[in-house]
Design an enzyme around this catalytic site. Structure first.
Site, PDB file in Angstrom:
ATOM      1  N   ASP A  36      14.852  58.189  32.787  1.00  0.00           N
ATOM      2  CA  ASP A  36      15.923  57.287  32.822  1.00  0.00           C
ATOM      3  C   ASP A  36      15.883  56.290  31.362  1.00  0.00           C
ATOM      4  O   ASP A  36      14.895  55.812  31.252  1.00  0.00           O
ATOM      5  CB  ASP A  36      15.644  56.175  34.005  1.00  0.00           C
ATOM      6  CG  ASP A  36      15.967  56.551  35.258  1.00  0.00           C
ATOM      7  OD1 ASP A  36      15.089  56.488  36.081  1.00  0.00           O
ATOM      8  OD2 ASP A  36      16.977  57.165  35.375  1.00  0.00           O
ATOM      9  N   HIS A  67      19.059  61.102  32.238  1.00  0.00           N
ATOM     10  CA  HIS A  67      19.877  60.201  32.686  1.00  0.00           C
ATOM     11  C   HIS A  67      20.170  59.102  31.822  1.00  0.00           C
ATOM     12  O   HIS A  67      19.152  58.497  31.352  1.00  0.00           O
ATOM     13  CB  HIS A  67      19.689  59.481  34.131  1.00  0.00           C
ATOM     14  CG  HIS A  67      20.508  58.805  34.682  1.00  0.00           C
ATOM     15  ND1 HIS A  67      20.206  57.638  35.672  1.00  0.00           N
ATOM     16  CD2 HIS A  67      21.750  58.243  34.337  1.00  0.00           C
ATOM     17  CE1 HIS A  67      20.932  56.910  36.014  1.00  0.00           C
ATOM     18  NE2 HIS A  67      22.081  57.169  35.386  1.00  0.00           N
ATOM     19  N   MET A  69      21.624  55.819  30.448  1.00  0.00           N
ATOM     20  CA  MET A  69      22.311  54.646  30.954  1.00  0.00           C
ATOM     21  C   MET A  69      22.462  53.980  29.586  1.00  0.00           C
ATOM     22  O   MET A  69      21.932  52.915  29.185  1.00  0.00           O
ATOM     23  CB  MET A  69      21.550  53.842  31.765  1.00  0.00           C
ATOM     24  CG  MET A  69      21.574  54.408  33.358  1.00  0.00           C
ATOM     25  SD  MET A  69      20.049  53.931  34.274  1.00  0.00           S
ATOM     26  CE  MET A  69      18.920  55.165  33.677  1.00  0.00           C
ATOM     27  N   MET A 141      25.111  56.853  41.969  1.00  0.00           N
ATOM     28  CA  MET A 141      24.055  55.550  41.761  1.00  0.00           C
ATOM     29  C   MET A 141      24.104  54.800  42.953  1.00  0.00           C
ATOM     30  O   MET A 141      25.308  54.280  43.529  1.00  0.00           O
ATOM     31  CB  MET A 141      24.435  54.661  40.521  1.00  0.00           C
ATOM     32  CG  MET A 141      24.354  55.231  39.084  1.00  0.00           C
ATOM     33  SD  MET A 141      22.605  56.037  38.916  1.00  0.00           S
ATOM     34  CE  MET A 141      21.798  54.505  39.228  1.00  0.00           C
ATOM     35  N   GLY A 146      19.442  50.187  35.882  1.00  0.00           N
ATOM     36  CA  GLY A 146      18.961  49.395  35.030  1.00  0.00           C
ATOM     37  C   GLY A 146      17.441  49.339  35.477  1.00  0.00           C
ATOM     38  O   GLY A 146      16.650  48.849  34.707  1.00  0.00           O
ATOM     39  N   PHE A 147      17.116  49.370  37.078  1.00  0.00           N
ATOM     40  CA  PHE A 147      15.644  49.126  37.198  1.00  0.00           C
ATOM     41  C   PHE A 147      15.292  49.892  38.483  1.00  0.00           C
ATOM     42  O   PHE A 147      16.165  50.513  39.199  1.00  0.00           O
ATOM     43  CB  PHE A 147      15.587  47.689  37.769  1.00  0.00           C
ATOM     44  CG  PHE A 147      15.786  46.652  36.679  1.00  0.00           C
ATOM     45  CD1 PHE A 147      17.121  45.905  36.455  1.00  0.00           C
ATOM     46  CD2 PHE A 147      14.948  46.189  35.956  1.00  0.00           C
ATOM     47  CE1 PHE A 147      17.433  45.328  35.596  1.00  0.00           C
ATOM     48  CE2 PHE A 147      15.193  45.212  34.855  1.00  0.00           C
ATOM     49  CZ  PHE A 147      16.332  44.875  34.727  1.00  0.00           C
ATOM     50  N   GLY A 148      14.088  50.314  38.477  1.00  0.00           N
ATOM     51  CA  GLY A 148      13.565  51.168  39.641  1.00  0.00           C
ATOM     52  C   GLY A 148      13.158  50.065  40.833  1.00  0.00           C
ATOM     53  O   GLY A 148      13.236  48.921  40.384  1.00  0.00           O
ATOM     54  N   GLY A 149      12.994  50.663  42.062  1.00  0.00           N
ATOM     55  CA  GLY A 149      12.166  49.517  42.975  1.00  0.00           C
ATOM     56  C   GLY A 149      13.540  48.838  43.709  1.00  0.00           C
ATOM     57  O   GLY A 149      13.137  47.945  44.341  1.00  0.00           O
ATOM     58  N   ASP A 179      20.675  58.529  43.463  1.00  0.00           N
ATOM     59  CA  ASP A 179      19.763  57.832  42.588  1.00  0.00           C
ATOM     60  C   ASP A 179      19.645  56.556  42.589  1.00  0.00           C
ATOM     61  O   ASP A 179      20.712  55.540  42.624  1.00  0.00           O
ATOM     62  CB  ASP A 179      20.117  58.121  41.016  1.00  0.00           C
ATOM     63  CG  ASP A 179      19.123  57.709  39.873  1.00  0.00           C
ATOM     64  OD1 ASP A 179      19.281  57.704  38.613  1.00  0.00           O
ATOM     65  OD2 ASP A 179      17.991  57.407  40.563  1.00  0.00           O
ATOM     66  N   GLY A 180      18.401  56.027  43.379  1.00  0.00           N
ATOM     67  CA  GLY A 180      18.099  54.694  43.460  1.00  0.00           C
ATOM     68  C   GLY A 180      17.995  54.451  45.010  1.00  0.00           C
ATOM     69  O   GLY A 180      18.759  54.627  45.795  1.00  0.00           O
ATOM     70  N   GLY A 181      16.792  53.840  45.243  1.00  0.00           N
ATOM     71  CA  GLY A 181      16.372  53.242  46.472  1.00  0.00           C
ATOM     72  C   GLY A 181      15.993  54.451  47.498  1.00  0.00           C
ATOM     73  O   GLY A 181      16.225  54.379  48.838  1.00  0.00           O
ATOM     74  N   GLY A 201      11.834  57.285  42.528  1.00  0.00           N
ATOM     75  CA  GLY A 201      10.842  56.750  41.556  1.00  0.00           C
ATOM     76  C   GLY A 201       9.987  55.922  42.327  1.00  0.00           C
ATOM     77  O   GLY A 201       8.730  56.448  42.329  1.00  0.00           O
ATOM     78  N   SER A 202       9.941  54.685  42.590  1.00  0.00           N
ATOM     79  CA  SER A 202       8.963  53.851  43.358  1.00  0.00           C
ATOM     80  C   SER A 202       8.350  54.548  44.805  1.00  0.00           C
ATOM     81  O   SER A 202       7.416  54.259  45.086  1.00  0.00           O
ATOM     82  CB  SER A 202       9.454  52.510  43.559  1.00  0.00           C
ATOM     83  OG  SER A 202      10.773  52.488  44.234  1.00  0.00           O
TER      84      SER A 202
HETATM   85  C1  DX5 Z   1      17.833  53.157  38.001  1.00  0.00           C
HETATM   86  C2  DX5 Z   1      17.618  54.392  37.663  1.00  0.00           C
HETATM   87  C3  DX5 Z   1      16.842  54.991  38.651  1.00  0.00           C
HETATM   88  C4  DX5 Z   1      15.604  54.556  39.350  1.00  0.00           C
HETATM   89  C5  DX5 Z   1      15.114  55.043  40.540  1.00  0.00           C
HETATM   90  O1  DX5 Z   1      18.757  52.569  36.921  1.00  0.00           O
HETATM   91  O2  DX5 Z   1      18.656  55.371  37.100  1.00  0.00           O
HETATM   92  O3  DX5 Z   1      16.473  56.517  38.432  1.00  0.00           O
HETATM   93  O4  DX5 Z   1      14.568  54.625  38.130  1.00  0.00           O
HETATM   94  O5  DX5 Z   1      13.942  54.353  40.861  1.00  0.00           O
HETATM   95  P1  DX5 Z   1      13.656  54.050  42.524  1.00  0.00           P
HETATM   96  O6  DX5 Z   1      13.658  55.442  43.197  1.00  0.00           O
HETATM   97  O7  DX5 Z   1      12.547  53.209  42.579  1.00  0.00           O
HETATM   98  O8  DX5 Z   1      15.075  53.440  42.808  1.00  0.00           O
HETATM   99 ZN    ZN Z   2      18.324  57.495  37.032  1.00  0.00          ZN
END
Ligand code: DX5
Ligand code: ZN
Length: 219
Positions: A36, A67, A69, A141, A146-149, A179-181, A201-202
Site C-alpha cells: 500500500d 496499490h 494511492m 475499495m 489511507g489506513f488499515g484497520g 480491499d479494506g476491512g 491487513g489487520s
Molecule cells: C487502505 C489500503 C488497504 C488496507 C487494508 O488504504 O489500501 O490495503 O491496508 O487493511 P485492512 O485489511 O486492515 O483494512
Molecule cells: Zn490496498
C-alpha cells in the site's frame, strides 16, 4: 471450484520485522503480497515507496501486488514496475480524465506490468465499464483509502456483483480484488458476490493463528 487468492497487506505488518512477517504469510500460502503506497496527497497518510518495494519484492515468491494511492500515477508507474511491481493498481480518481486512465494502463502494459484500476467507495462502479477490456484487475475499495484497520463498507458488495456480471458476460480475464476491512465474515460475503482476490491487513498480521486465517479466507 474457483480459487480465491489472498493478498496480505504489509501496511499492517511489523516494520521492525518486515522480512519475518513476509516469510510468515508466504509459509502460510498467501498468493500475493499487497503493497500500500500512500503519498500524503492523494490520501491523508504516508506509508512507503520505491526503496521498500525494491528491497523486498525479490525476497519472496508471492506475486507483488502494488496499490498506489498517489497523485500523478503516470509519472511514477514506470519506477514501480522497474522496482518489482507485477500488478500495478492506480486510482481512477487520481487521473484528470478517461484519456489519462487509458494512458496509464497502456504505459503499465508497455513495461510488461499487469494493470489494475481502483475506485474509492463513493465512486460509481459503472465508470469502470469502458476500461474492463484493457484491465488485468479491478480493485474495489471497501474502505476509504489511507489506513488499515477500518470497517468494511457493505456497498462494495454490489460493486463486486456488478463487475462479476459484466466481466463474465464479456468473457474477460479481468480479476476482481476487494480491499479494506476484510475478515472471516466480510470475506464470505465478497466471495458470494464473485470476488477473485481478497486483500487483508489487520485481520492477518499480528495474529498467532495467521495461517489458519489465510486458509479460512481461501475456503
Ligand atoms: C487502505 C489500503 C488497504 C488496507 C487494508 O488504504 O489500501 O490495503 O491496508 O487493511 P485492512 O485489511 O486492515 O483494512
Ligand atoms: Zn490496498
Amino acid at each position: 471450484m474457483k480459487k480465491i487468492l489472498v493478498a496480505p497487506s504489509i501496511l499492517s505488518a511489523d516494520f521492525n520485522n518486515l522480512l519475518h512477517d513476509i516469510k510468515e504469510v508466504e509459509k502460510a500460502k498467501a498468493d500475493w503480497l499487497h503493497f500500500d503506497v500512500m503519498d500524503g496527497h492523494f490520501v491523508p497518510n504516508i506509508s512507503f515507496g520505491i526503496p521498500v518495494l525494491k528491497s523486498i519484492s525479490k525476497s519472496h515468491s508471492m506475486v507483488n501486488d502494488v496499490h498506489i494511492m498517489i497523485s500523478e500515477p503516470k509519472k511514477y508507474a514506470p519506477e514501480f514496475i522497474k522496482s518489482g511491481a507485477e500488478f500495478l493498481t492506480f486510482h481512477y480518481e487520481a487521473c484528470k480524465d478517461d484519456q489519462e486512465v487509458f494512458e496509464v494502463i497502456d504505459l503499465i502494459h508497455s513495461l510488461n506490468g499487469k494493470a489494475g484500476l481502483s475506485i474509492k467507495p463513493n465512486t460509481k462502479v459503472e465508470i469502470l465499464d469502458k476500461f474492463l477490456e484493457k484491465l488485468d484487475l479491478v480493485l474495489v475499495m471497501s474502505v476509504e483509502p489511507g489506513f488499515g484497520g477500518q470497517s468494511f463498507i457493505p456497498s462494495a458488495l454490489d460493486k463486486i456483483a456488478y463487475l462479476r456480471r459484466a466481466i463474465d458476460e464479456k468473457g474477460l480475464p479481468c480479476l476482481i480484488e476487494v480491499d479494506g476491512g476484510i475478515n472471516g465474515e466480510t470475506a464470505k460475503l465478497c466471495k458470494e458476490a464473485g470476488v477473485d482476490v481478497l486483500v487483508a491487513g489487520s485481520y492477518l498480521f499480528g495474529h498467532d493463528d495467521l495461517a489458519k486465517r489465510i486458509e479460512g479466507l481461501k475456503e
